[in-house]
Design a protein around this motif. Structure first.
Motif, PDB file in Angstrom:
ATOM      1  N   ALA A  48     128.745  67.220 -27.687  1.00  0.00           N
ATOM      2  CA  ALA A  48     127.535  66.655 -28.292  1.00  0.00           C
ATOM      3  C   ALA A  48     126.435  66.384 -27.281  1.00  0.00           C
ATOM      4  O   ALA A  48     125.296  66.107 -27.669  1.00  0.00           O
ATOM      5  CB  ALA A  48     127.885  65.355 -29.016  1.00  0.00           C
ATOM      6  N   THR A  49     126.734  66.476 -25.993  1.00  0.00           N
ATOM      7  CA  THR A  49     125.759  66.137 -24.967  1.00  0.00           C
ATOM      8  C   THR A  49     124.449  66.915 -25.074  1.00  0.00           C
ATOM      9  O   THR A  49     123.360  66.330 -24.934  1.00  0.00           O
ATOM     10  CB  THR A  49     126.377  66.323 -23.569  1.00  0.00           C
ATOM     11  OG1 THR A  49     127.494  65.449 -23.429  1.00  0.00           O
ATOM     12  CG2 THR A  49     125.361  66.015 -22.474  1.00  0.00           C
ATOM     13  N   PRO A  50     124.477  68.255 -25.310  1.00  0.00           N
ATOM     14  CA  PRO A  50     123.194  68.980 -25.392  1.00  0.00           C
ATOM     15  C   PRO A  50     122.254  68.449 -26.462  1.00  0.00           C
ATOM     16  O   PRO A  50     121.033  68.497 -26.285  1.00  0.00           O
ATOM     17  CB  PRO A  50     123.634  70.418 -25.715  1.00  0.00           C
ATOM     18  CG  PRO A  50     125.003  70.526 -25.159  1.00  0.00           C
ATOM     19  CD  PRO A  50     125.617  69.183 -25.380  1.00  0.00           C
ATOM     20  N   LEU A  51     122.791  67.921 -27.559  1.00  0.00           N
ATOM     21  CA  LEU A  51     121.941  67.373 -28.615  1.00  0.00           C
ATOM     22  C   LEU A  51     121.602  65.912 -28.354  1.00  0.00           C
ATOM     23  O   LEU A  51     120.442  65.503 -28.478  1.00  0.00           O
ATOM     24  CB  LEU A  51     122.624  67.512 -29.973  1.00  0.00           C
ATOM     25  CG  LEU A  51     121.874  66.891 -31.161  1.00  0.00           C
ATOM     26  CD1 LEU A  51     120.479  67.494 -31.301  1.00  0.00           C
ATOM     27  CD2 LEU A  51     122.665  67.066 -32.445  1.00  0.00           C
ATOM     28  N   ILE A  52     122.592  65.117 -27.979  1.00  0.00           N
ATOM     29  CA  ILE A  52     122.367  63.689 -27.766  1.00  0.00           C
ATOM     30  C   ILE A  52     121.324  63.466 -26.677  1.00  0.00           C
ATOM     31  O   ILE A  52     120.506  62.538 -26.750  1.00  0.00           O
ATOM     32  CB  ILE A  52     123.684  62.982 -27.405  1.00  0.00           C
ATOM     33  CG1 ILE A  52     124.680  63.091 -28.571  1.00  0.00           C
ATOM     34  CG2 ILE A  52     123.440  61.520 -27.071  1.00  0.00           C
ATOM     35  CD1 ILE A  52     124.195  62.463 -29.852  1.00  0.00           C
ATOM     36  N   SER A  53     121.325  64.328 -25.659  1.00  0.00           N
ATOM     37  CA  SER A  53     120.366  64.164 -24.567  1.00  0.00           C
ATOM     38  C   SER A  53     118.929  64.386 -25.014  1.00  0.00           C
ATOM     39  O   SER A  53     117.992  63.963 -24.328  1.00  0.00           O
ATOM     40  CB  SER A  53     120.700  65.141 -23.431  1.00  0.00           C
ATOM     41  OG  SER A  53     120.608  66.483 -23.874  1.00  0.00           O
ATOM     42  N   LEU A 130     122.851  76.681 -21.254  1.00  0.00           N
ATOM     43  CA  LEU A 130     121.460  77.117 -21.281  1.00  0.00           C
ATOM     44  C   LEU A 130     120.861  77.162 -22.684  1.00  0.00           C
ATOM     45  O   LEU A 130     119.771  76.646 -22.913  1.00  0.00           O
ATOM     46  CB  LEU A 130     121.336  78.506 -20.632  1.00  0.00           C
ATOM     47  CG  LEU A 130     121.688  78.584 -19.141  1.00  0.00           C
ATOM     48  CD1 LEU A 130     121.590  80.024 -18.661  1.00  0.00           C
ATOM     49  CD2 LEU A 130     120.780  77.681 -18.321  1.00  0.00           C
ATOM     50  N   VAL A 131     121.575  77.757 -23.626  1.00  0.00           N
ATOM     51  CA  VAL A 131     120.995  77.989 -24.946  1.00  0.00           C
ATOM     52  C   VAL A 131     120.883  76.696 -25.747  1.00  0.00           C
ATOM     53  O   VAL A 131     119.810  76.370 -26.269  1.00  0.00           O
ATOM     54  CB  VAL A 131     121.817  79.034 -25.723  1.00  0.00           C
ATOM     55  CG1 VAL A 131     121.245  79.223 -27.128  1.00  0.00           C
ATOM     56  CG2 VAL A 131     121.814  80.363 -24.978  1.00  0.00           C
ATOM     57  N   LEU A 132     121.977  75.968 -25.876  1.00  0.00           N
ATOM     58  CA  LEU A 132     121.946  74.758 -26.700  1.00  0.00           C
ATOM     59  C   LEU A 132     120.925  73.733 -26.209  1.00  0.00           C
ATOM     60  O   LEU A 132     120.158  73.194 -27.026  1.00  0.00           O
ATOM     61  CB  LEU A 132     123.344  74.139 -26.768  1.00  0.00           C
ATOM     62  CG  LEU A 132     124.384  74.931 -27.569  1.00  0.00           C
ATOM     63  CD1 LEU A 132     125.734  74.223 -27.544  1.00  0.00           C
ATOM     64  CD2 LEU A 132     123.929  75.149 -29.002  1.00  0.00           C
ATOM     65  N   PRO A 133     120.862  73.405 -24.919  1.00  0.00           N
ATOM     66  CA  PRO A 133     119.813  72.466 -24.483  1.00  0.00           C
ATOM     67  C   PRO A 133     118.409  72.971 -24.787  1.00  0.00           C
ATOM     68  O   PRO A 133     117.542  72.189 -25.212  1.00  0.00           O
ATOM     69  CB  PRO A 133     120.049  72.347 -22.966  1.00  0.00           C
ATOM     70  CG  PRO A 133     121.485  72.684 -22.777  1.00  0.00           C
ATOM     71  CD  PRO A 133     121.776  73.730 -23.795  1.00  0.00           C
ATOM     72  N   ALA A 134     118.166  74.274 -24.594  1.00  0.00           N
ATOM     73  CA  ALA A 134     116.831  74.811 -24.864  1.00  0.00           C
ATOM     74  C   ALA A 134     116.513  74.774 -26.360  1.00  0.00           C
ATOM     75  O   ALA A 134     115.386  74.431 -26.754  1.00  0.00           O
ATOM     76  CB  ALA A 134     116.741  76.251 -24.340  1.00  0.00           C
ATOM     77  N   VAL A 135     117.488  75.116 -27.187  1.00  0.00           N
ATOM     78  CA  VAL A 135     117.267  75.119 -28.638  1.00  0.00           C
ATOM     79  C   VAL A 135     116.990  73.712 -29.145  1.00  0.00           C
ATOM     80  O   VAL A 135     116.025  73.484 -29.899  1.00  0.00           O
ATOM     81  CB  VAL A 135     118.474  75.722 -29.358  1.00  0.00           C
ATOM     82  CG1 VAL A 135     118.380  75.498 -30.872  1.00  0.00           C
ATOM     83  CG2 VAL A 135     118.572  77.214 -29.076  1.00  0.00           C
ATOM     84  N   PHE A 136     117.815  72.745 -28.746  1.00  0.00           N
ATOM     85  CA  PHE A 136     117.633  71.380 -29.238  1.00  0.00           C
ATOM     86  C   PHE A 136     116.355  70.753 -28.675  1.00  0.00           C
ATOM     87  O   PHE A 136     115.713  69.946 -29.355  1.00  0.00           O
ATOM     88  CB  PHE A 136     118.846  70.529 -28.890  1.00  0.00           C
ATOM     89  CG  PHE A 136     120.098  70.949 -29.606  1.00  0.00           C
ATOM     90  CD1 PHE A 136     120.053  71.290 -30.945  1.00  0.00           C
ATOM     91  CD2 PHE A 136     121.313  71.025 -28.946  1.00  0.00           C
ATOM     92  CE1 PHE A 136     121.205  71.698 -31.621  1.00  0.00           C
ATOM     93  CE2 PHE A 136     122.452  71.410 -29.606  1.00  0.00           C
ATOM     94  CZ  PHE A 136     122.395  71.752 -30.944  1.00  0.00           C
ATOM     95  N   HIS A 137     115.991  71.115 -27.472  1.00  0.00           N
ATOM     96  CA  HIS A 137     114.724  70.626 -26.928  1.00  0.00           C
ATOM     97  C   HIS A 137     113.560  71.175 -27.745  1.00  0.00           C
ATOM     98  O   HIS A 137     112.615  70.434 -28.072  1.00  0.00           O
ATOM     99  CB  HIS A 137     114.584  71.033 -25.469  1.00  0.00           C
ATOM    100  CG  HIS A 137     113.277  70.631 -24.853  1.00  0.00           C
ATOM    101  ND1 HIS A 137     112.979  69.324 -24.519  1.00  0.00           N
ATOM    102  CD2 HIS A 137     112.158  71.358 -24.546  1.00  0.00           C
ATOM    103  CE1 HIS A 137     111.758  69.259 -24.026  1.00  0.00           C
ATOM    104  NE2 HIS A 137     111.238  70.477 -24.026  1.00  0.00           N
ATOM    105  N   PHE A 138     113.621  72.444 -28.087  1.00  0.00           N
ATOM    106  CA  PHE A 138     112.575  73.063 -28.896  1.00  0.00           C
ATOM    107  C   PHE A 138     112.490  72.421 -30.275  1.00  0.00           C
ATOM    108  O   PHE A 138     111.395  72.081 -30.758  1.00  0.00           O
ATOM    109  CB  PHE A 138     112.846  74.564 -29.018  1.00  0.00           C
ATOM    110  CG  PHE A 138     111.888  75.293 -29.920  1.00  0.00           C
ATOM    111  CD1 PHE A 138     110.660  75.722 -29.453  1.00  0.00           C
ATOM    112  CD2 PHE A 138     112.220  75.556 -31.243  1.00  0.00           C
ATOM    113  CE1 PHE A 138     109.777  76.396 -30.283  1.00  0.00           C
ATOM    114  CE2 PHE A 138     111.352  76.220 -32.080  1.00  0.00           C
ATOM    115  CZ  PHE A 138     110.121  76.645 -31.602  1.00  0.00           C
ATOM    116  N   LEU A 139     113.661  72.224 -30.918  1.00  0.00           N
ATOM    117  CA  LEU A 139     113.673  71.681 -32.275  1.00  0.00           C
ATOM    118  C   LEU A 139     113.217  70.230 -32.319  1.00  0.00           C
ATOM    119  O   LEU A 139     112.517  69.816 -33.252  1.00  0.00           O
ATOM    120  CB  LEU A 139     115.074  71.810 -32.868  1.00  0.00           C
ATOM    121  CG  LEU A 139     115.583  73.246 -33.095  1.00  0.00           C
ATOM    122  CD1 LEU A 139     117.017  73.230 -33.622  1.00  0.00           C
ATOM    123  CD2 LEU A 139     114.683  73.988 -34.074  1.00  0.00           C
TER     124      LEU A 139
END
Length: 249
Positions: A48-53, A130-139
């Motif tokens: 869950a870290t990529p989203l929670i961050s 790489l992908v999940l942090p970038a996607v969640f940051h964008f969203l």
């Protein structure tokens, strides 16, 4: 002993061997699963870290059903156990089919299996780091302020597992290309000539497999284009010399 008995005997031996390999594979998977169960909550926290961050401070996930907070970590633990046990599972499959292969087929199968496994792991790692942090940051960056993101634990797990599978499977492209060349269905020359069509197909596939945002689509399509070029070179290198000369312009 009759002819029928002699024909049935190898079949029975193969079935016994298959059962033994399946039992060993499941036992190995069970051992890994039992070893990971105490770390179920830790595994989900890391996932869950990529989203929670990317969420506002103090905001976390929710469970829309009472059992969601319990079953989501268990489900993740099972898939993690399968992920970790893949080398053992592939070894059992290899030990069953290897005796029936020719020497050249065995020499080619081992690096192909190793490459496929390594590429799948690399694809999953690429998606996580790489992908999940970038996607969640964008969203989260482009969402309206009146909309609060409160992700469900099970829905998030399903989303991430789908991303992992999409990137892991897509990174198998060079191996698939090499297999097609070895089977004689295509040649490296045909792969080079069809590069333009392949790039278009890759971007269409990326749009289908990834969430509806440009970031994830590009982060899947660009590596796949690079892997396509790698597959051309690998297939040319592994192609039998006589076939390579015949296919050369």
């Amino acid at each position: 002993m009759s002819a029928n008995d002699s024909n049935e005997s190898p079949l029975i031996e193969h079935l016994i061997e298959l059962r033994a390999r399946l039992v060993r594979a499941l036992m190995g998977l069970g051992v890994v699963l039992l070893a990971l169960l105490p770390f179920s909550r830790t595994l989900y926290t890391h996932l869950a870290t990529p989203l929670i961050s990317q969420l506002p401070a103090g905001q976390s996930m929710i469970a829309t059903n009472p059992a969601g907070a319990f079953f989501a970590p268990l489900k993740l633990t099972f898939f993690t156990a399968v992920f970790v046990a893949v080398p053992w599972l592939l070894y059992q499959a290899w030990a069953f089919v290897a005796p029936g292969l020719y020497a050249r087929e065995r020499r080619l199968a081992v690096p192909l299996l190793g490459s496929a496994m390594a590429l799948f792991y690399i694809g999953c790692a690429f998606a996580y780091f790489l992908v999940l942090p970038a996607v969640f940051h964008f969203l989260t960056t482009f969402r309206p302020e009146v909309i609060a993101i409160t992700p469900d634990a099970n829905a998030y797990l399903d989303f991430v597992l789908a991303i992992f599978f999409a990137f892991g499977a897509s990174f198998e492209l060079p191996v698939a290309m090499v297999i097609l060349v070895l089977l004689g269905w295509v040649t490296p020359q045909q792969l080079r000539e069809g590069r333009g069509y392949a790039v278009v197909g890759i971007f269409v596939l990326a749009a289908v497999l990834t969430p509806p945002d440009v970031v994830s689509q590009l982060m899947l399509a660009i590596p796949m284009c690079v892997l396509y070029e790698l597959g051309i070179h690998a297939s040319r290198w592994l192609m039998p010399r006589d076939q390579d000369k015949t296919a050369a312009p």
